[in-house]
Design a protein around this motif. Sequence first.
Motif, short mmCIF file in Angstrom:
data_model
loop_
_atom_site.label_atom_id
_atom_site.label_comp_id
_atom_site.label_asym_id
_atom_site.label_seq_id
_atom_site.Cartn_x
_atom_site.Cartn_y
_atom_site.Cartn_z
N VAL A 182 -7.27 7.14 12.05
CA VAL A 182 -6.65 8.09 11.12
C VAL A 182 -5.90 7.28 10.07
CG1 VAL A 182 -4.95 9.93 10.86
CG2 VAL A 182 -6.51 9.94 12.82
N GLN A 183 -6.11 7.63 8.83
CA GLN A 183 -5.57 6.90 7.68
C GLN A 183 -4.79 7.85 6.79
OE1 GLN A 183 -8.61 6.19 4.72
NE2 GLN A 183 -9.98 7.66 5.68
N SER A 184 -3.82 7.28 6.05
CA SER A 184 -3.11 8.09 5.06
C SER A 184 -2.35 7.17 4.12
CB SER A 184 -2.13 9.05 5.74
OG SER A 184 -1.64 9.97 4.81
N PHE A 185 -2.15 7.65 2.89
CA PHE A 185 -1.22 6.98 2.00
C PHE A 185 0.22 7.33 2.41
CE2 PHE A 185 -4.98 7.00 -0.76
CZ PHE A 185 -4.96 5.70 -1.24
N VAL A 199 -4.23 3.67 10.20
CA VAL A 199 -4.35 2.71 9.09
C VAL A 199 -3.51 3.20 7.92
CG1 VAL A 199 -5.94 1.69 7.40
CG2 VAL A 199 -6.65 1.92 9.79
N GLN A 200 -2.64 2.31 7.44
CA GLN A 200 -1.78 2.64 6.30
C GLN A 200 -2.53 2.31 5.00
OE1 GLN A 200 1.79 3.76 6.09
NE2 GLN A 200 0.80 4.14 4.10
N LEU A 201 -2.83 3.35 4.22
CA LEU A 201 -3.44 3.13 2.91
C LEU A 201 -2.35 2.72 1.92
CD1 LEU A 201 -5.83 6.23 2.74
CD2 LEU A 201 -6.43 3.87 3.34
N ILE A 202 -2.74 1.85 0.98
CA ILE A 202 -1.79 1.35 -0.02
C ILE A 202 -2.52 1.30 -1.36
CG2 ILE A 202 -0.19 -0.51 -0.61
CD1 ILE A 202 -0.54 -1.58 2.26
N SER A 203 -1.80 1.61 -2.42
CA SER A 203 -2.38 1.51 -3.76
C SER A 203 -1.57 0.53 -4.59
CB SER A 203 -2.37 2.90 -4.42
OG SER A 203 -2.87 2.80 -5.73
#
Length: 271
Positions: A165-168, A186-190
């Motif tokens: 499971v992923q998210s910003f 999973v940590q999403l990063i921009s």
Amino acid sequence: MLAGITVGGGGAFAKEKHKDIVNVSHRGASGHAPEHTLIAYDMGEKMHGDYIEIDLQMTKDGHLIAMHDEKVDRTTDGTGYVKDMTLAEIKELDAGSWFNEKYPEYANPEYEGLQVPTLEEVFQKFKKNNSYYIETKSPEIYPGMEKELLRLVDKYDINKDKLLVQSFSQDSLKIMHELDPSVKLVQLISYGSYATITDEQIAEVKEYAMGVGPNHTHLNEEYIQKVVNSGLEIHPYTVNDKERMQQLIDWGVTGMFTNFPDLLHEVKKGR
Ligand code: G3P
Ligand code: CA
């Protein structure tokens, strides 16, 4: 949320290069077929994608559906926000014809009239032992979406060893972690410019997640090696070019998101 803070020092590190690169079919094989349709997910499987990537939105009557945007406008023939529509209204929409118009080189009459799938339908079709990489999108406008996701994961007895499971949203991931610490996150990063990450940021992510998913555009070898050497996985998004895929593999990524899982498969095979 993680911010781009300069990493000091940048001393010597043991170079890690991974052989087992995780191939994530981004929104399905969405370079070949309309994103987030069952056909696109199926194609991702056939093209050697290891995971089906699913973005989640939630309807007015509380159903989780597979869609990237908060509005239906870009990927269907409808207009408006998912949060203002019932599932029955969403099911009336054509989620395929837009693709044929936008990408005539990939057009297929079979895409016309495709429906937006619910998460339940995805689980029903691809079963409990498939590998799912699910993103909680806009969790701040869908309170309770994490709980509903877990309810469906449990209802369909989804194999949690194969679920990511992923998210910003760090908040959303922390809710997931609290509700069920066995789900891998999973940590999403921009990043808007040269990607850097501090030891403190890595330590913070490691409290709840097993990896990070940064945009690939501003990545560099130092960043990737620092993350990998910390024990975190790193899955950049969204990489559609074979040369860039190879470069990221050479720099040490452990997987990546791509609209063309067939291309990543070729790169992994050295073709
Ligand atoms: O989930 C990885 C990547 O998909 C994040 O960006 O906007 O395509 O969901 P987005
Ligand atoms: Ca996504």
